[in-house]
Scaffold this motif. Structure first.
Motif, PDB file in Angstrom:
ATOM      1  N   SER A  81       0.825   9.463   2.755  1.00 39.39           N
ATOM      2  CA  SER A  81      -0.196   9.038   3.719  1.00 39.39           C
ATOM      3  C   SER A  81      -0.985  10.237   4.222  1.00 39.39           C
ATOM      4  O   SER A  81      -2.209  10.163   4.396  1.00 39.39           O
TER       5      SER A  81
ATOM      6  N   ASP B 164      -3.263   2.938   0.552  1.00 39.77           N
ATOM      7  CA  ASP B 164      -1.987   3.544   0.958  1.00 39.77           C
ATOM      8  C   ASP B 164      -0.913   2.459   0.996  1.00 39.77           C
ATOM      9  O   ASP B 164      -0.886   1.636   1.901  1.00 39.77           O
ATOM     10  N   GLU B 165      -0.067   2.450   0.009  1.00 41.14           N
ATOM     11  CA  GLU B 165       0.987   1.441  -0.137  1.00 41.14           C
ATOM     12  C   GLU B 165       0.454   0.034   0.102  1.00 41.14           C
ATOM     13  O   GLU B 165       0.935  -0.673   0.987  1.00 41.14           O
TER      14      GLU B 165
HETATM   15 MG   LIG Z   1       2.934   6.381   4.249  1.00 43.28          MG
END
Ligand SMILES: [Mg+2]
Ligand SMILES: Nc1ncnc2c1ncn2[C@@H]1O[C@H](COP(=O)(O)OP(=O)(O)O)[C@@H](O)[C@H]1O
Lengths: 356, 261
Positions: free
Chosen positions: B68, B189-190
């Motif tokens: 992140s 992000d994910e």
């Molecule tokens: Mg993360």
């Protein structure tokens, strides 16, 4: 090892050039206003909670202001009726009941509300004839100054003029036992005071003392009132600031999102300022109305609605409402400036992480 | 042995088949240190990476490895403590606030694990917000918003609020919003982190489709091995450092192993 070599090899390819990056448009005020309004509308429920915070604060302030206005008006009225009572008791002491008597009144200069109330009281106590000069009221018979005293039992003189344009003899001409009651002890009459003419002031030394006492009491009261208003203003500041602070801080994450989507810090600041100004104004107007109405209802229930509604100075009430609304709007904006600035300056990554 | 080295070199330099360089993103020795009181966390300890235009890049790594943080640096959402990030050959540390906002608005689309939709706004309002920031007038934005929602398969949900939708649908809205101003780069992000297996797979398929149709560069962070198959390159990151770069073909055996277990 390998990685480092490659990096050194290719770094020179990448010099800054601004060709590919543009400049974000600055949205016009109208656009920000539209977005702020739709923001308020969309989260109407939450906006109403914030508004009610402002309403509460301003209603508190307004109810204190209205309370003072009503109380002042009522005490003025009470004082007036006390003075009229005193005047009537002097009249009764001098001539007894006014029923079927002939009375007259002469006004020089401007008369006070108390004087008028006294005239009304005399008129309603049943005189056979009530002559008047310089005072045009229903139930009174307008005559010339010279005719005023004819067969009269009693002549009143009132008004703020320092001198009367007639002598006492002329004024009391035709009275069996000439008696003049004057609201001013030191009013000057033309000519000499004739024999057998009695002239009494309504208010003697004792009354003057009472007046002074009342003034001291009024001064302490004024201090108390100022104190209450200062406190209520502080309460208002805290309530309003708290409501807006909450509404901004709970949206840090949303602000972070908006920044990711291309909102300028300036725009976010502006958005929150517009929003809080709108909320502040709406809340203040409601608060002023609620505060004033509620207070009048309470005082009305205690002292009678007619009395309260009639005695209030509406100019003062309007002024108080304007003060409360301006206060509320400025306060709301001021309360939003700080959190909006903090929020707009946040790095988006941090704003997104916040979990308020 | 020699041949493999050459391939690896090409991969690191982000060269395409023809050996030509066209980097949309370039990170050079990016470091990020978070200081909290006395303790320092080196979330990124010197990451260098070039991303080709139109590439589908996956960043793999365990939780807390710095994925992140890397995203925030690359997407202009935070500033690195050291090192440089270039987007289209521009050092983004040199940008003024207006240019940075322009970059976030038009150049990059962000997709988060937690969707980050504005809860009080309907789908279409969420999708058209970036268009409003770009100065597009609302009618045009609305038409374009509907078109994008249709593209992600939510044409009939335009007026729904995020709370009325499933996680997968919300993520689709977030993807639609990221596409609002036709960005060159999608940073995710994910994106499947909060979704079940099947829904996650659908989102991954959607990414592949978008890459094919729109030619956007896609960078996703994940620790979901399923996401790897469709990517061009996989970057492994651990404790703030790149440990490995590989191609999905190389991964097939490992994946098969994992699935077999
Ligand atoms: Mg993360
Ligand atoms: N704002 C922050 N302040 C302090 N430490 C942080 C912050 N953000 C991330 N970290 C730390 O940096 C490391 C990497 O975090 P992160 O990039 O979120 O990892 P990932 O996304 O791979 O799970 C973690 O150890 C995390 O605790």
């Amino acid at each position: 090892m390998k990685i480092a070599e490659h990096l050194e090899f290719s770094t020179f390819n990448f010099q800054s050039s601004m060709e590919t990056i543009g400049t974000q448009v600055r949205l016009p005020f109208k656009r920000a206003l539209a977005i702020a309004v739709s923001g308020i509308r969309i989260r109407l429920g939450r906006s109403l909670v914030t508004v009610s915070g402002v309403v509460l604060g301003i209603a508190f302030l307004m109810s204190n202001l209205t309370g003072q206005i009503v109380k002042t008006a009522l005490s003025e009225e009470r004082e007036q009726s006390q003075r009229v009572d005193m005047m009537m008791s002097l009249v009764n002491a001098e001539v007894g009941s006014l029923e079927d008597r002939t009375v007259a009144v002469a006004a020089f200069g401007r008369v006070t509300a108390t004087d008028l109330a006294f005239v009304g009281r005399v008129n309603s106590s049943g005189p056979a004839l009530f002559r008047a000069h310089g005072l045009d009221r229903s139930g009174l018979t307008a005559v010339s100054l010279q005719e005023l005293g004819k067969d009269a039992d009693l002549v009143f003189v009132m008004g703020d003029a320092a001198s009367a344009s007639i002598s006492l003899q002329e004024l009391t001409a035709g009275m069996a036992s000439p008696l003049v009651l004057d609201t001013q002890a030191d009013r000057e009459y033309t000519g000499e005071v004739g024999d057998g003419i009695r002239r009494e002031p309504f208010f003697g030394k004792q009354a003057e003392d009472m007046k002074e006492e009342a003034e001291v009491a009024a001064r302490t009261e004024r201090f108390r009132v100022t104190w209450i208003l200062v406190i209520s203003l502080l309460v208002t500041v805290v309530t309003v600031a708290n409501a807006l602070l909450m509404s901004v801080t709970e949206r840090f994450r949303e602000i972070g999102t908006m920044k990711c989507l291309g909102a300028l810090s300036k725009f976010i600041r502006r958005l929150f300022l517009i929003e809080s100004a709108l909320i502040g104004m709406a809340g203040s107007v409601c608060g002023a109305l609620v505060g004033a109405a509620l207070t009048m209802v309470i005082y009305g229930a205690m002292y009678g609605f007619g009395k309260v509604l009639l005695s209030i100075h509406y100019g003062q009430l309007l002024l108080a409402a304007v003060v409360a609304v301006v206060c509320g709007s400025i306060l709301s904006m001021a309360a939003a400036v700080y959190p909006a600035r903090v929020a707009s300056r946040m790095v988006p990554a941090d704003a997104l992480r916040s979990t308020v | 042995m020699k041949m493999e080295d050459k391939q690896l070199e090409q991969l690191f330099r982000g060269e395409n088949e023809a050996g030509k360089l066209d980097h949309v993103i370039r990170a050079v020795d990016v470091r990020k240190v978070y200081t909290m009181g006395d303790s320092e966390t080196h979330a990124l300890a010197g990451v260098s990476l070039d991303v080709r235009r139109g590439e589908y890049l996956s960043i793999m790594g365990p939780s807390g490895s710095g994925k992140s943080t890397f995203f925030n640096m690359v997407g202009g959402l935070d500033k690195p403590t050291e090192g440089k990030v270039y987007i289209d050959q521009v050092d983004i540390a040199q940008l003024d606030p207006y240019e940075l906002a322009w970059l976030r608005c038009r150049k990059v689309g962000y997709i988060f694990q937690t969707f980050n939709l504005i809860q009080v706004m309907s789908c279409i309002e969420n999708v058209t917000l970036p268009m409003a920031f770009a100065g597009m007038d609302s009618e045009e934005a609305r038409d374009k918003g509907i078109e994008i929602l249709e593209r992600v398969g939510l044409g009939d949900r335009a007026l729904h609020k995020p709370a009325e939708m499933s996680g997968g649908q919300q993520q689709r809205v977030a993807i639609a919003r990221a596409l609002a101003n036709s960005p060159d780069i999608l940073l995710a992000d994910e994106p499947t982190g909060n979704l079940d297996l099947k829904t996650g797979q659908e989102i991954i398929t959607l990414f592949s489709k978008l890459r094919e149709e729109l030619g956007v560069t896609i960078i996703t962070a994940t620790h979901d091995l399923k996401m790897l198959k469709s990517s061009d390159r996989i970057v492994w990151i651990e404790d703030g450092l790149i440990t490995r770069v590989s191609k999905p073909e190389d991964m097939q055996i490992e994946l098969a192993d994992i699935e077999g277990e």
